[in-house]
Design an enzyme around this catalytic site. Structure first.
Site, PDB file in Angstrom:
ATOM      1  CG  HIS A 161      -1.940  -0.991   1.807  1.00  0.00           C
ATOM      2  ND1 HIS A 161      -1.691  -2.298   0.914  1.00  0.00           N
ATOM      3  CD2 HIS A 161      -3.207  -0.655   1.000  1.00  0.00           C
ATOM      4  CE1 HIS A 161      -3.203  -2.673   1.013  1.00  0.00           C
ATOM      5  NE2 HIS A 161      -4.257  -1.657   0.917  1.00  0.00           N
ATOM      6  CG  ASN A 175       4.432  -4.125   2.164  1.00  0.00           C
ATOM      7  OD1 ASN A 175       4.321  -2.778   2.777  1.00  0.00           O
ATOM      8  ND2 ASN A 175       3.539  -5.131   2.546  1.00  0.00           N
TER       9      ASN A 175
END
Length: 208
Positions: free
Chosen positions: A87, A119
C-alpha cells in the site's frame, strides 16, 4: 483547507501520456500505466479517521481500479512474484473513514511491488508513526510514491525506491523520507529522513 491543498498540487510535472490522475474518496493517485505503480499518492491522515469505537475491518480485497481497469488488473502479476502488494496510502488510515474508503485503498492504483523487508519493516513503522502524529496533532497531509525500475516481473516494474513526505497541519512540520526497495529490514524509519529537495530531485515532482 484539504480541498485547497489538493487544488494547489494539481500542476505536478508528470508524463501526461503515461500517467493518469485518479481521485477517490480519501486519496488521489497518479498512476504510471507503463510501470504499473503510482508515482504519487496524496491523502490526509486525520484523528477522526483513525480513532473510533467500531473501525471498519481491513477488507484485503485487492482489486483493479474501476476507473482504470485494464491497466490496474494486476492480481495475476503479483502471484508468485516474490513481492508484496505494498500500500502507498495505508488501509489503516481509513479504518474510521468509511467502508468505501477502506475498499478503495485496496485498488492496485494504490499499490507498488515492495520487497517484504521494506513493506513490513521501516515502511510500516512510518505508517504507524504518521498515525501517531495524527492522533497527537489532529491531521497530517501525506504525499508518497515510488520511482525507478530495478527489474520487471511479468507486467510489473519493480521500483528502486519508495518515498514519503508528511506535513503536520497544526505545526507545519515537514519531514521527507526515502527508502530503497531492498529485502533487508531497516532498524528504524529515522534512518531514512532526507532533505525535501532530495525527494524532488529523485522524483522530478514539484512536491512538499
Amino acid at each position: 483547507m484539504k480541498k485547497i491543498l489538493f487544488i494547489m498540487l494539481l500542476p505536478i510535472i508528470v508524463n501526461a501520456q503515461d500517467t493518469v490522475r485518479i481521485k477517490h474518496s480519501n486519496y488521489q493517485t497518479v498512476f504510471s500505466r507503463a510501470r504499473k505503480y503510482p508515482v504519487l499518492v496524496e491523502w490526509w491522515v486525520t484523528k477522526n479517521g483513525i480513532t473510533c469505537t467500531q473501525p471498519f475491518k481491513r477488507s484485503d480485497n485487492f482489486a483493479p481500479d474501476p476507473l482504470l481497469k485494464d491497466d490496474s488488473n494486476l492480481g495475476i502479476d503479483y502471484v508468485g512474484s516474490g513481492f508484496d502488494r505494498g500500500h502507498i496510502a495505508p488501509a489503516a488510515d481509513n479504518q474510521c473513514v468509511s467502508k468505501q474508503a477502506m475498499d478503495e485503498s485496496f485498488y492496485f492504483t494504490n499499490m507498488a511491488p515492495q520487497r517484504a523487508g521494506l513493506n513490513r519493516g521501516a515502511w510500516k513503522m512510518l505508517e504507524e508513526h504518521t498515525r501517531d502524529l495524527a492522533k497527537k496533532h489532529d491531521s497530517v497531509f501525506v504525499q508518497s510514491g515510488c520511482v525507478g525500475v530495478e527489474t520487471t516481473v511479468k507486467r510489473l516494474s519493480i521500483p528502486t525506491h519508495c518515498w514519503k513526505i508528511t506535513t503536520v497541519k497544526s505545526t507545519n512540520e515537514v519531514t521527507a523520507y526515502v527508502f530503497r526497495n531492498i529485502p533487508d529490514k531497516s532498524p528504524t524509519r529515522a534512518n531514512h529522513i532526507v532533505p525535501i529537495d532530495s525527494v524532488r530531485r529523485l522524483t522530478k515532482l514539484n512536491i512538499g
